[in-house]
Motif scaffolding. Sequence first.
Motif, PDB file in Angstrom:
ATOM      1  N   TRP A 197      -4.170   4.679  -9.494  1.00  0.00           N
ATOM      2  CA  TRP A 197      -4.659   5.409  -8.322  1.00  0.00           C
ATOM      3  C   TRP A 197      -5.419   4.470  -7.391  1.00  0.00           C
ATOM      4  CZ3 TRP A 197      -9.916   6.237  -7.084  1.00  0.00           C
ATOM      5  CH2 TRP A 197     -10.134   7.069  -5.982  1.00  0.00           C
ATOM      6  N   SER A 198      -6.279   3.653  -7.958  1.00  0.00           N
ATOM      7  CA  SER A 198      -7.073   2.729  -7.154  1.00  0.00           C
ATOM      8  C   SER A 198      -6.179   1.749  -6.400  1.00  0.00           C
ATOM      9  CB  SER A 198      -8.050   1.959  -8.049  1.00  0.00           C
ATOM     10  OG  SER A 198      -8.919   2.837  -8.733  1.00  0.00           O
ATOM     11  N   CYS A 199      -5.201   1.196  -7.102  1.00  0.00           N
ATOM     12  CA  CYS A 199      -4.307   0.228  -6.468  1.00  0.00           C
ATOM     13  C   CYS A 199      -3.513   0.867  -5.330  1.00  0.00           C
ATOM     14  CB  CYS A 199      -3.345  -0.361  -7.498  1.00  0.00           C
ATOM     15  SG  CYS A 199      -4.136  -1.433  -8.723  1.00  0.00           S
ATOM     16  N   LEU A 200      -3.026   2.077  -5.548  1.00  0.00           N
ATOM     17  CA  LEU A 200      -2.209   2.735  -4.529  1.00  0.00           C
ATOM     18  C   LEU A 200      -3.047   3.163  -3.324  1.00  0.00           C
ATOM     19  CD1 LEU A 200       0.114   4.829  -6.864  1.00  0.00           C
ATOM     20  CD2 LEU A 200       0.761   2.859  -5.467  1.00  0.00           C
ATOM     21  N   ILE A 201      -4.278   3.617  -3.571  1.00  0.00           N
ATOM     22  CA  ILE A 201      -5.165   3.987  -2.462  1.00  0.00           C
ATOM     23  C   ILE A 201      -5.459   2.759  -1.605  1.00  0.00           C
ATOM     24  CG2 ILE A 201      -7.545   4.626  -1.893  1.00  0.00           C
ATOM     25  CD1 ILE A 201      -6.076   7.087  -2.512  1.00  0.00           C
ATOM     26  N   LEU A 202      -5.760   1.638  -2.257  1.00  0.00           N
ATOM     27  CA  LEU A 202      -6.058   0.415  -1.513  1.00  0.00           C
ATOM     28  C   LEU A 202      -4.823  -0.099  -0.773  1.00  0.00           C
ATOM     29  CD1 LEU A 202      -8.323  -1.361  -4.143  1.00  0.00           C
ATOM     30  CD2 LEU A 202      -9.052  -0.402  -1.952  1.00  0.00           C
ATOM     31  N   LEU A 203      -3.662   0.016  -1.410  1.00  0.00           N
ATOM     32  CA  LEU A 203      -2.423  -0.394  -0.754  1.00  0.00           C
ATOM     33  C   LEU A 203      -2.187   0.453   0.489  1.00  0.00           C
ATOM     34  CD1 LEU A 203       0.075  -2.247  -0.963  1.00  0.00           C
ATOM     35  CD2 LEU A 203       1.186  -0.412  -2.263  1.00  0.00           C
ATOM     36  N   ARG A 204      -2.410   1.752   0.381  1.00  0.00           N
ATOM     37  CA  ARG A 204      -2.262   2.637   1.538  1.00  0.00           C
ATOM     38  C   ARG A 204      -3.193   2.216   2.664  1.00  0.00           C
ATOM     39  NH1 ARG A 204      -5.285   5.126   4.979  1.00  0.00           N
ATOM     40  NH2 ARG A 204      -6.702   5.739   3.323  1.00  0.00           N
ATOM     41  N   LYS A 205      -4.428   1.861   2.288  1.00  0.00           N
ATOM     42  CA  LYS A 205      -5.424   1.466   3.285  1.00  0.00           C
ATOM     43  C   LYS A 205      -5.014   0.189   4.002  1.00  0.00           C
ATOM     44  CE  LYS A 205      -9.671   1.548   5.104  1.00  0.00           C
ATOM     45  NZ  LYS A 205     -10.150   2.622   5.998  1.00  0.00           N
ATOM     46  N   PHE A 206      -4.577  -0.820   3.246  1.00  0.00           N
ATOM     47  CA  PHE A 206      -4.278  -2.117   3.838  1.00  0.00           C
ATOM     48  C   PHE A 206      -2.935  -2.146   4.562  1.00  0.00           C
ATOM     49  CE2 PHE A 206      -7.277  -3.603   0.397  1.00  0.00           C
ATOM     50  CZ  PHE A 206      -8.329  -3.814   1.290  1.00  0.00           C
ATOM     51  N   LEU A 207      -2.067  -1.191   4.259  1.00  0.00           N
ATOM     52  CA  LEU A 207      -0.795  -1.089   4.979  1.00  0.00           C
ATOM     53  C   LEU A 207      -0.899  -0.144   6.173  1.00  0.00           C
ATOM     54  CD1 LEU A 207       1.834  -0.964   2.072  1.00  0.00           C
ATOM     55  CD2 LEU A 207       1.222  -2.899   3.525  1.00  0.00           C
ATOM     56  N   PHE A 208      -2.096   0.414   6.370  1.00  0.00           N
ATOM     57  CA  PHE A 208      -2.365   1.314   7.502  1.00  0.00           C
ATOM     58  C   PHE A 208      -1.456   2.545   7.490  1.00  0.00           C
ATOM     59  CE2 PHE A 208      -3.523  -2.986   8.858  1.00  0.00           C
ATOM     60  CZ  PHE A 208      -4.865  -2.795   9.174  1.00  0.00           C
ATOM     61  N   LEU A 209      -1.145   3.031   6.290  1.00  0.00           N
ATOM     62  CA  LEU A 209      -0.368   4.261   6.173  1.00  0.00           C
ATOM     63  C   LEU A 209      -1.279   5.459   6.440  1.00  0.00           C
ATOM     64  CD1 LEU A 209       1.708   3.413   2.963  1.00  0.00           C
ATOM     65  CD2 LEU A 209       2.469   3.328   5.350  1.00  0.00           C
ATOM     66  N   ASP A 226      -3.568   9.965   0.697  1.00  0.00           N
ATOM     67  CA  ASP A 226      -4.672   9.957  -0.263  1.00  0.00           C
ATOM     68  C   ASP A 226      -4.717  11.255  -1.065  1.00  0.00           C
ATOM     69  OD1 ASP A 226      -5.332   7.500   0.708  1.00  0.00           O
ATOM     70  OD2 ASP A 226      -7.104   8.146   1.810  1.00  0.00           O
ATOM     71  N   ALA A 227      -4.480  12.379  -0.368  1.00  0.00           N
ATOM     72  CA  ALA A 227      -4.530  13.678  -1.035  1.00  0.00           C
ATOM     73  C   ALA A 227      -3.491  13.771  -2.150  1.00  0.00           C
ATOM     74  CB  ALA A 227      -4.327  14.799  -0.010  1.00  0.00           C
ATOM     75  N   HIS A 228      -2.271  13.320  -1.867  1.00  0.00           N
ATOM     76  CA  HIS A 228      -1.209  13.373  -2.881  1.00  0.00           C
ATOM     77  C   HIS A 228      -1.530  12.452  -4.059  1.00  0.00           C
ATOM     78  CE1 HIS A 228       1.128  15.677  -0.055  1.00  0.00           C
ATOM     79  NE2 HIS A 228       1.096  14.692   0.836  1.00  0.00           N
ATOM     80  N   LEU A 229      -2.104  11.308  -3.761  1.00  0.00           N
ATOM     81  CA  LEU A 229      -2.440  10.368  -4.823  1.00  0.00           C
ATOM     82  C   LEU A 229      -3.559  10.909  -5.707  1.00  0.00           C
ATOM     83  CD1 LEU A 229      -2.274   7.016  -2.815  1.00  0.00           C
ATOM     84  CD2 LEU A 229      -0.677   7.791  -4.589  1.00  0.00           C
ATOM     85  N   MET A 230      -4.544  11.563  -5.111  1.00  0.00           N
ATOM     86  CA  MET A 230      -5.645  12.117  -5.909  1.00  0.00           C
ATOM     87  C   MET A 230      -5.164  13.247  -6.802  1.00  0.00           C
ATOM     88  SD  MET A 230      -9.052  11.934  -3.535  1.00  0.00           S
ATOM     89  CE  MET A 230      -8.421  11.688  -1.898  1.00  0.00           C
ATOM     90  N   ARG A 231      -4.313  14.121  -6.276  1.00  0.00           N
ATOM     91  CA  ARG A 231      -3.770  15.205  -7.099  1.00  0.00           C
ATOM     92  C   ARG A 231      -2.907  14.640  -8.225  1.00  0.00           C
ATOM     93  NH1 ARG A 231      -2.587  20.543  -6.090  1.00  0.00           N
ATOM     94  NH2 ARG A 231      -4.683  20.561  -5.191  1.00  0.00           N
ATOM     95  N   SER A 232      -2.096  13.640  -7.935  1.00  0.00           N
ATOM     96  CA  SER A 232      -1.233  13.030  -8.963  1.00  0.00           C
ATOM     97  C   SER A 232      -2.061  12.388 -10.071  1.00  0.00           C
ATOM     98  CB  SER A 232      -0.311  11.986  -8.331  1.00  0.00           C
ATOM     99  OG  SER A 232       0.537  12.585  -7.372  1.00  0.00           O
ATOM    100  N   CYS A 233      -3.147  11.716  -9.693  1.00  0.00           N
ATOM    101  CA  CYS A 233      -4.028  11.095 -10.687  1.00  0.00           C
ATOM    102  C   CYS A 233      -4.634  12.156 -11.594  1.00  0.00           C
ATOM    103  CB  CYS A 233      -5.114  10.297  -9.982  1.00  0.00           C
ATOM    104  SG  CYS A 233      -6.276   9.480 -11.110  1.00  0.00           S
TER     105      CYS A 233
END
Length: 250
Positions: A30-42, A47-54
């Motif tokens: 979850w942490s890696c994907l959230i940070l990847l989303r942030k740095f790729l400016f997605l 974030d919501a989908h990633l938190m629910r999936s985690c």
Amino acid sequence: MTLPDIKLTKRNPLRAVLGMFGVVVSFFLWSCLILLRKFLFLPPRYDAHLMRSCAIWVMWSLELTIRIENLDLYDPKEPAVVIANHSSLIDIPLIYMTCSPNLRMLAKREMFWIPLMGWALWAAKHVAIHRGHKNSATRAKSTLTERLSEGFQIFLAPEGTRSATGCLLRFKSGAFRIAAEQRVPIYVLALYKPWEVLPKGDLYSKYKGEQVSRFLGKINPIIDEYSVKSTDELIQEARKLYINNGFVEC
């Protein structure tokens, strides 16, 4: 209403250890994907989908299912304060499986220092607080207010810390003061039996089975166009809902 009938069974010790490993892996990914989303400016909506999936993965790792009651009392789309009793580390995945994933929480500052996970909490717009420091509390309140204005719901544990036995500790005023000042509703959520699955101080869960998440009610802080209820009135309303639903005070 009384406490729901929840049957828990002992976990195989090896499965219990592997389950906690699964939890660690869940938060790492979850942490890696959230940070990847942030740095790729997605878009932040991911974030919501990633938190629910985690949250789902954590519950699966711990061999837990969830039963949600009174969901008709809850509107996941309106800006609001969500409160819940706090007795275990599994409270957070339970809350994210129950409430809108468009929810941001107040967490102690130390969590933001954890490599990867802490950075992800920051990237996902969660809010840090340094307990016992007035300036930090003031900054956190300002940031939480900002999150409400952005359309998020915010979660705060009014007890401030975990209750070892599930009894209700004294409620702090922060959640209720923010709701009154911002004139947003308070959703009162009860989590049943997480203190038995993963008690305060334990490193892994020894039981598996069902958990119950029950919405107890919606408290409106607004009296009329010009006035709102006092913090003490809101606290008493919330505590009464818990007592009427089977909880006892410490």
